[in-house]
Design a protein around this motif. Structure first.
Motif, PDB file in Angstrom:
ATOM      1  N   ALA A  98       0.861  -1.190   0.000  1.00 43.38           N
ATOM      2  CA  ALA A  98       0.000   0.000   0.000  1.00 43.38           C
ATOM      3  C   ALA A  98       0.897   1.240   0.000  1.00 43.38           C
ATOM      4  O   ALA A  98       1.721   1.423   0.885  1.00 43.38           O
ATOM      5  CB  ALA A  98      -0.907  -0.009   1.216  1.00 43.38           C
ATOM      6  N   LYS A  99       0.721   2.062  -1.005  1.00 40.79           N
ATOM      7  CA  LYS A  99       1.517   3.290  -1.135  1.00 40.79           C
ATOM      8  C   LYS A  99       0.792   4.469  -0.490  1.00 40.79           C
ATOM      9  O   LYS A  99       1.432   5.361   0.080  1.00 40.79           O
ATOM     10  CB  LYS A  99       1.776   3.560  -2.622  1.00 40.79           C
ATOM     11  N   PHE A 100      -0.522   4.477  -0.579  1.00 41.33           N
ATOM     12  CA  PHE A 100      -1.347   5.544  -0.013  1.00 41.33           C
ATOM     13  C   PHE A 100      -2.406   4.920   0.893  1.00 41.33           C
ATOM     14  O   PHE A 100      -2.924   3.836   0.610  1.00 41.33           O
ATOM     15  CB  PHE A 100      -2.023   6.352  -1.121  1.00 41.33           C
ATOM     16  N   TYR A 101      -2.709   5.631   1.966  1.00 42.74           N
ATOM     17  CA  TYR A 101      -3.657   5.112   2.961  1.00 42.74           C
ATOM     18  C   TYR A 101      -4.962   5.899   2.898  1.00 42.74           C
ATOM     19  O   TYR A 101      -4.963   7.098   2.614  1.00 42.74           O
ATOM     20  CB  TYR A 101      -3.063   5.238   4.369  1.00 42.74           C
ATOM     21  N   PRO A 102      -6.092   5.246   3.186  1.00 41.76           N
ATOM     22  CA  PRO A 102      -7.385   5.962   3.196  1.00 41.76           C
ATOM     23  C   PRO A 102      -7.538   6.797   4.460  1.00 41.76           C
ATOM     24  O   PRO A 102      -6.928   6.517   5.490  1.00 41.76           O
ATOM     25  CB  PRO A 102      -8.413   4.817   3.164  1.00 41.76           C
ATOM     26  N   GLU A 103      -8.377   7.829   4.355  1.00 46.62           N
ATOM     27  CA  GLU A 103      -8.710   8.605   5.559  1.00 46.62           C
ATOM     28  C   GLU A 103      -9.631   7.810   6.475  1.00 46.62           C
ATOM     29  O   GLU A 103      -9.472   7.813   7.690  1.00 46.62           O
ATOM     30  CB  GLU A 103      -9.394   9.919   5.164  1.00 46.62           C
ATOM     31  N   LEU A 109     -12.536   1.585   1.623  1.00 45.90           N
ATOM     32  CA  LEU A 109     -12.115   0.267   1.148  1.00 45.90           C
ATOM     33  C   LEU A 109     -13.351  -0.549   0.790  1.00 45.90           C
ATOM     34  O   LEU A 109     -14.187  -0.839   1.639  1.00 45.90           O
ATOM     35  CB  LEU A 109     -11.291  -0.453   2.222  1.00 45.90           C
ATOM     36  N   VAL A 110     -13.460  -0.921  -0.466  1.00 45.22           N
ATOM     37  CA  VAL A 110     -14.656  -1.591  -0.970  1.00 45.22           C
ATOM     38  C   VAL A 110     -14.455  -3.100  -1.046  1.00 45.22           C
ATOM     39  O   VAL A 110     -15.231  -3.875  -0.506  1.00 45.22           O
ATOM     40  CB  VAL A 110     -15.046  -1.035  -2.353  1.00 45.22           C
ATOM     41  N   GLN A 111     -13.390  -3.531  -1.707  1.00 42.68           N
ATOM     42  CA  GLN A 111     -13.161  -4.967  -1.911  1.00 42.68           C
ATOM     43  C   GLN A 111     -12.599  -5.635  -0.658  1.00 42.68           C
ATOM     44  O   GLN A 111     -11.845  -5.034   0.106  1.00 42.68           O
ATOM     45  CB  GLN A 111     -12.176  -5.186  -3.060  1.00 42.68           C
ATOM     46  N   GLN A 115      -9.121  -4.704   1.671  1.00 43.56           N
ATOM     47  CA  GLN A 115      -9.149  -4.647   3.132  1.00 43.56           C
ATOM     48  C   GLN A 115      -8.148  -5.621   3.742  1.00 43.56           C
ATOM     49  O   GLN A 115      -7.433  -5.287   4.685  1.00 43.56           O
ATOM     50  CB  GLN A 115     -10.562  -4.969   3.606  1.00 43.56           C
ATOM     51  N   HIS A 116      -8.072  -6.831   3.172  1.00 43.76           N
ATOM     52  CA  HIS A 116      -7.177  -7.858   3.717  1.00 43.76           C
ATOM     53  C   HIS A 116      -5.713  -7.450   3.561  1.00 43.76           C
ATOM     54  O   HIS A 116      -4.911  -7.631   4.487  1.00 43.76           O
ATOM     55  CB  HIS A 116      -7.447  -9.184   3.010  1.00 43.76           C
ATOM     56  N   LEU A 117      -5.345  -6.902   2.400  1.00 43.01           N
ATOM     57  CA  LEU A 117      -3.957  -6.478   2.174  1.00 43.01           C
ATOM     58  C   LEU A 117      -3.584  -5.342   3.129  1.00 43.01           C
ATOM     59  O   LEU A 117      -2.471  -5.320   3.677  1.00 43.01           O
ATOM     60  CB  LEU A 117      -3.765  -6.059   0.719  1.00 43.01           C
ATOM     61  N   PHE A 118      -4.488  -4.381   3.334  1.00 44.90           N
ATOM     62  CA  PHE A 118      -4.219  -3.305   4.291  1.00 44.90           C
ATOM     63  C   PHE A 118      -4.070  -3.857   5.703  1.00 44.90           C
ATOM     64  O   PHE A 118      -3.185  -3.442   6.457  1.00 44.90           O
ATOM     65  CB  PHE A 118      -5.340  -2.262   4.243  1.00 44.90           C
ATOM     66  N   PHE A 119      -4.956  -4.779   6.069  1.00 44.95           N
ATOM     67  CA  PHE A 119      -4.890  -5.391   7.405  1.00 44.95           C
ATOM     68  C   PHE A 119      -3.530  -6.048   7.644  1.00 44.95           C
ATOM     69  O   PHE A 119      -2.895  -5.836   8.686  1.00 44.95           O
ATOM     70  CB  PHE A 119      -6.019  -6.413   7.544  1.00 44.95           C
ATOM     71  N   LEU A 120      -3.052  -6.824   6.688  1.00 42.76           N
ATOM     72  CA  LEU A 120      -1.774  -7.520   6.850  1.00 42.76           C
ATOM     73  C   LEU A 120      -0.617  -6.519   6.948  1.00 42.76           C
ATOM     74  O   LEU A 120       0.298  -6.694   7.772  1.00 42.76           O
ATOM     75  CB  LEU A 120      -1.546  -8.472   5.674  1.00 42.76           C
ATOM     76  N   ASP A 201     -13.895 -11.012   8.051  1.00 44.15           N
ATOM     77  CA  ASP A 201     -13.764  -9.725   7.360  1.00 44.15           C
ATOM     78  C   ASP A 201     -14.113  -8.565   8.291  1.00 44.15           C
ATOM     79  O   ASP A 201     -13.445  -7.524   8.286  1.00 44.15           O
ATOM     80  CB  ASP A 201     -14.669  -9.686   6.126  1.00 44.15           C
ATOM     81  N   GLU A 202     -15.156  -8.736   9.092  1.00 44.49           N
ATOM     82  CA  GLU A 202     -15.550  -7.677  10.029  1.00 44.49           C
ATOM     83  C   GLU A 202     -14.475  -7.469  11.091  1.00 44.49           C
ATOM     84  O   GLU A 202     -14.231  -6.341  11.519  1.00 44.49           O
ATOM     85  CB  GLU A 202     -16.884  -8.041  10.674  1.00 44.49           C
ATOM     86  N   ALA A 203     -13.830  -8.549  11.515  1.00 45.93           N
ATOM     87  CA  ALA A 203     -12.742  -8.422  12.497  1.00 45.93           C
ATOM     88  C   ALA A 203     -11.576  -7.632  11.900  1.00 45.93           C
ATOM     89  O   ALA A 203     -10.968  -6.795  12.582  1.00 45.93           O
ATOM     90  CB  ALA A 203     -12.278  -9.804  12.946  1.00 45.93           C
ATOM     91  N   GLU A 204     -11.246  -7.884  10.627  1.00 39.88           N
ATOM     92  CA  GLU A 204     -10.173  -7.133   9.977  1.00 39.88           C
ATOM     93  C   GLU A 204     -10.524  -5.651   9.881  1.00 39.88           C
ATOM     94  O   GLU A 204      -9.663  -4.784  10.109  1.00 39.88           O
ATOM     95  CB  GLU A 204      -9.909  -7.707   8.585  1.00 39.88           C
ATOM     96  N   MET A 205     -11.782  -5.348   9.566  1.00 36.81           N
ATOM     97  CA  MET A 205     -12.189  -3.949   9.462  1.00 36.81           C
ATOM     98  C   MET A 205     -12.148  -3.269  10.831  1.00 36.81           C
ATOM     99  O   MET A 205     -11.719  -2.106  10.939  1.00 36.81           O
ATOM    100  CB  MET A 205     -13.583  -3.856   8.848  1.00 36.81           C
ATOM    101  N   GLU A 206     -12.571  -3.963  11.886  1.00 41.44           N
ATOM    102  CA  GLU A 206     -12.483  -3.392  13.233  1.00 41.44           C
ATOM    103  C   GLU A 206     -11.024  -3.104  13.589  1.00 41.44           C
ATOM    104  O   GLU A 206     -10.717  -2.097  14.232  1.00 41.44           O
ATOM    105  CB  GLU A 206     -13.103  -4.349  14.257  1.00 41.44           C
ATOM    106  N   TYR A 207     -10.129  -3.990  13.175  1.00 46.59           N
ATOM    107  CA  TYR A 207      -8.690  -3.781  13.400  1.00 46.59           C
ATOM    108  C   TYR A 207      -8.240  -2.474  12.731  1.00 46.59           C
ATOM    109  O   TYR A 207      -7.567  -1.639  13.349  1.00 46.59           O
ATOM    110  CB  TYR A 207      -7.920  -4.974  12.835  1.00 46.59           C
ATOM    111  N   LEU A 208      -8.621  -2.284  11.472  1.00 46.81           N
ATOM    112  CA  LEU A 208      -8.196  -1.079  10.730  1.00 46.81           C
ATOM    113  C   LEU A 208      -8.834   0.181  11.314  1.00 46.81           C
ATOM    114  O   LEU A 208      -8.195   1.248  11.349  1.00 46.81           O
ATOM    115  CB  LEU A 208      -8.574  -1.225   9.256  1.00 46.81           C
ATOM    116  N   LYS A 209     -10.088   0.089  11.777  1.00 51.37           N
ATOM    117  CA  LYS A 209     -10.755   1.263  12.347  1.00 51.37           C
ATOM    118  C   LYS A 209     -10.053   1.738  13.618  1.00 51.37           C
ATOM    119  O   LYS A 209     -10.002   2.941  13.896  1.00 51.37           O
ATOM    120  CB  LYS A 209     -12.214   0.923  12.640  1.00 51.37           C
ATOM    121  N   ILE A 210      -9.517   0.797  14.397  1.00 53.56           N
ATOM    122  CA  ILE A 210      -8.757   1.181  15.592  1.00 53.56           C
ATOM    123  C   ILE A 210      -7.373   1.689  15.200  1.00 53.56           C
ATOM    124  O   ILE A 210      -6.888   2.703  15.718  1.00 53.56           O
ATOM    125  CB  ILE A 210      -8.640  -0.013  16.556  1.00 53.56           C
ATOM    126  N   ALA A 211      -6.724   0.998  14.256  1.00 51.36           N
ATOM    127  CA  ALA A 211      -5.348   1.344  13.880  1.00 51.36           C
ATOM    128  C   ALA A 211      -5.270   2.707  13.201  1.00 51.36           C
ATOM    129  O   ALA A 211      -4.271   3.423  13.352  1.00 51.36           O
ATOM    130  CB  ALA A 211      -4.774   0.262  12.957  1.00 51.36           C
TER     131      ALA A 211
END
Length: 591
Positions: A98-103, A109-111, A115-120, A201-211
């Motif tokens: 990932a070169k650029f991060y979402p706000e 993140l749609v797909q 989401q999985h690549l960002f999570f990792l 998938d929801e667990a990964e999104m919760e991880y990103l929302k905190i991070a």
């Protein structure tokens, strides 16, 4: 020697250009891939090939990174691959990152693959301490990482020790507390158990929302100097440019949002930023190398484009992707509800089966006890009948002996005349015979009464036998137990149940209900955020007594000070951007 090496490298480059193909290795966060590429391929050709292989459509967040000397660079899309400063050895190694991060990860993140690549990638940066994460947030993030890997918590499967081989916390956090691995696992598992009902998938999104609320999330740092020669750090992220002191990467001294920047350029090592307000002077800084300036410019342009793109209407492609994602989420939600209903019905059927089995065992025990009682009654009746027969025979024998005694008495009376002595003796014998006859009569009467009593006991035993047989007949003819609340025809005799009743029609009413649930989730978002903060505070309180203060890093101390002052990443950014652009430029130059 240097000239010979340069000549050799130039010769190798010439040979590569003359060849028709070259080999590359693409390293992703999960696996490596190898491709054979044509010499004429541009960076975009290779990048598109990787994205197609991964099934990735949100390509604007990612890039191909390669190492060059003591730094890194991103592959340019418009230039040929071999015309760039890529490594000379084959296969050429690129890192798909990932070169650029979402706000806002949840909105942008749609797909699922995106989401999985960002999570990792974010998880790796946190564990390697490239992103500073406080201990309480580390524990909560670890619990979501465990949920993403192992699925929903099951105490029968996830027993103590199942996380022994997992790397879940930064080493800095582990060293900061006097806690064993078992104690950390216990706290992570306790949080993990609270995430019931979520998918991976929801667990990964919760991880990103905190991070994404961490201070160093998505920030690229570069060492720079202002006009006075003061060493500073430039931070580039999705919101804008930030200026930091070298020993504090958490709290910027000043910030410039992308919507306040008109132009960015560089000349040699000098970088120039022109604010949107033309009355404000441009501010300049110097970097260590020209290559670093190129990298800064790439990141600035990409982040600025995405910043402006977020504030425009989505393109048709993005709208289609979001619509497909909504449909997919709705389908998964309906499927999850169907599975939950099936699971509930299956559990109810299993409980009914267990109840039937328990009732059957109880009835079998009762029947067995009735059989044993019947057997004992029969044995008692036989014994009493035998005793009655013996008593009758004894009574007959005693009557016979009494008759014989009477005959003997008559015979003695006849012979009594034989003499006085004989008479005395006969009288004595007669008296004794009378006494014996009296005793025999009494014994005969007693035996007769005993025989009568035995006959009564025999009748009672036979009556008990009749009642026991009647009770056994009632038990064996009783109806099969049906649990209350469950229809009699819902459980066939073999305890199997049909799945026909578990079918589900995807109707408009379901979609309306799902829409109402989604609206309800939006309303509950603020409450969940409050719950998350309370959860983090609770975790912090639990482990605070075990902290070793002397092992705190400078960033830990700064984070604690910011927390005590109530300063967060977003509040600080908002506070800094309230100042005028002119005052921020002047502040930067005075540092």
């Amino acid at each position: 020697m240097a000239s010979a090496l340069a000549a050799k490298m130039g010769f190798n480059s010439l040979l590569r250009k003359q060849a028709k193909n070259f080999n590359v290795r693409i390293c992703t966060m999960e696996s490596d891939m190898e491709f054979s590429c044509e010499v004429k391929w541009k960076g975009k050709d290779l990048f598109d090939l990787v994205c197609r292989t991964l099934g990735l459509r949100e390509t604007w967040f990612f890039g191909l990174q390669y190492n060059i000397k003591d730094t890194f660079a991103w592959l340019k899309m418009e230039k040929r691959v071999l015309d760039q400063e890529v490594p000379k050895e084959e296969p050429i190694t690129f890192y798909f990152l990932a070169k650029f991060y979402p706000e806002n990860a949840e909105e942008e993140l749609v797909q699922d693959i995106t989401q999985h690549l960002f999570f990792l990638q974010v998880k790796k940066k946190i564990l390697e301490e490239e992103i500073h994460c406080p201990p309480e947030a580390s524990v909560l993030l670890a619990s979501y990482a465990v949920h993403a890997k192992y699925g929903e918590y099951d105490p029968n499967v996830h027993k103590p020790g199942f996380l022994a081989e997992e790397e879940l916390l930064p080493k800095r956090v582990i060293n900061l507390y006097q806690m064993t691995a078992e104690m950390w696992e216990e706290r992570i598992t306790a949080c993990y158990a609270e995430h019931r009902g979520r998918t991976r998938d929801e667990a990964e999104m919760e991880y990103l929302k905190i991070a994404q609320d961490l201070d160093m999330y998505g920030v690229n740092y570069f060492l720079i100097r202002n006009k006075k020669g003061t060493d500073l750090l430039l931070g580039v992220d999705a919101l804008g440019l930030h200026i930091y002191e070298p020993d504090n990467r958490l709290t910027p001294k000043c910030s410039f949002p992308w919507n306040e920047i008109r132009n960015i350029s560089y000349s040699d090592k000098e970088f120039t930023i022109k604010p949107l307000d033309k009355k404000t002077n441009v501010f300049k800084f110097n970097s260590s190398r020209l290559r670093v300036n190129k990298l800064i410019l790439q990141l600035c342009i990409g982040n600025h484009d995405l910043f402006m793109r977020r504030r425009r209407v989505d393109s048709l492609e993005v709208q289609q992707m979001k619509a497909q994602a909504r449909e997919e989420r709705a389908r998964k939600q309906v499927e999850r509800q169907r599975l939950q209903r099936e699971k509930q019905l299956r559990e109810e059927a299993e409980r009914a089966r267990d109840e039937l089995e328990r009732r059957l065992i109880q009835l079998q025990d009762e029947a067995h006890m009735a059989n044993e009682a019947l057997l004992r009654s029969e044995q008692t009746a036989d014994l009493l009948a035998e005793k009655a027969q013996i008593a009758e025979e004894e009574a007959k024998l005693l009557a016979q002996k009494a008759a014989e005694a009477e005959t003997e008495m008559q015979r003695i009376k006849v012979t009594a005349i034989r003499g006085q002595e004989e008479r005395r003796l006969m009288e004595q014998k007669m008296l004794e015979a009378e006494m014996l006859a009296l005793k025999m009569a009494e014994e005969s009467e007693r035996r007769a009464k005993e025989a009568e009593q035995l006959k009564q006991d025999l009748q009672e035993a036979r009556e008990s036998e009749r009642r026991a047989k009647h009770k056994l007949l009632e038990i064996t003819s009783r109806d099969v137990y049906t649990p209350p609340g469950l229809p009699a025809d819902s459980m066939p005799p073999d305890l199997n149940y049909s799945r026909e009743n578990l079918s589900f029609d995807f109707k408009d009413t379901d979609m309306k209900r799902l829409s109402m649930e989604i609206e309800k989730e939006k309303v509950e978002y603020m409450e969940k955020s409050k719950h998350l903060q309370e959860q983090l505070n609770e975790l912090k309180t639990e482990i605070e007594s075990l902290k070793l203060k002397e092992r705190e890093t400078p960033l830990d101390i700064i984070h604690n000070q910011n927390t005590e002052q109530g300063t967060s990443k977003h509040s600080n950014f908002k506070k800094l951007t309230l100042q005028s652009t002119k005052s921020r430029v002047a502040f930067f130059e005075e540092l």
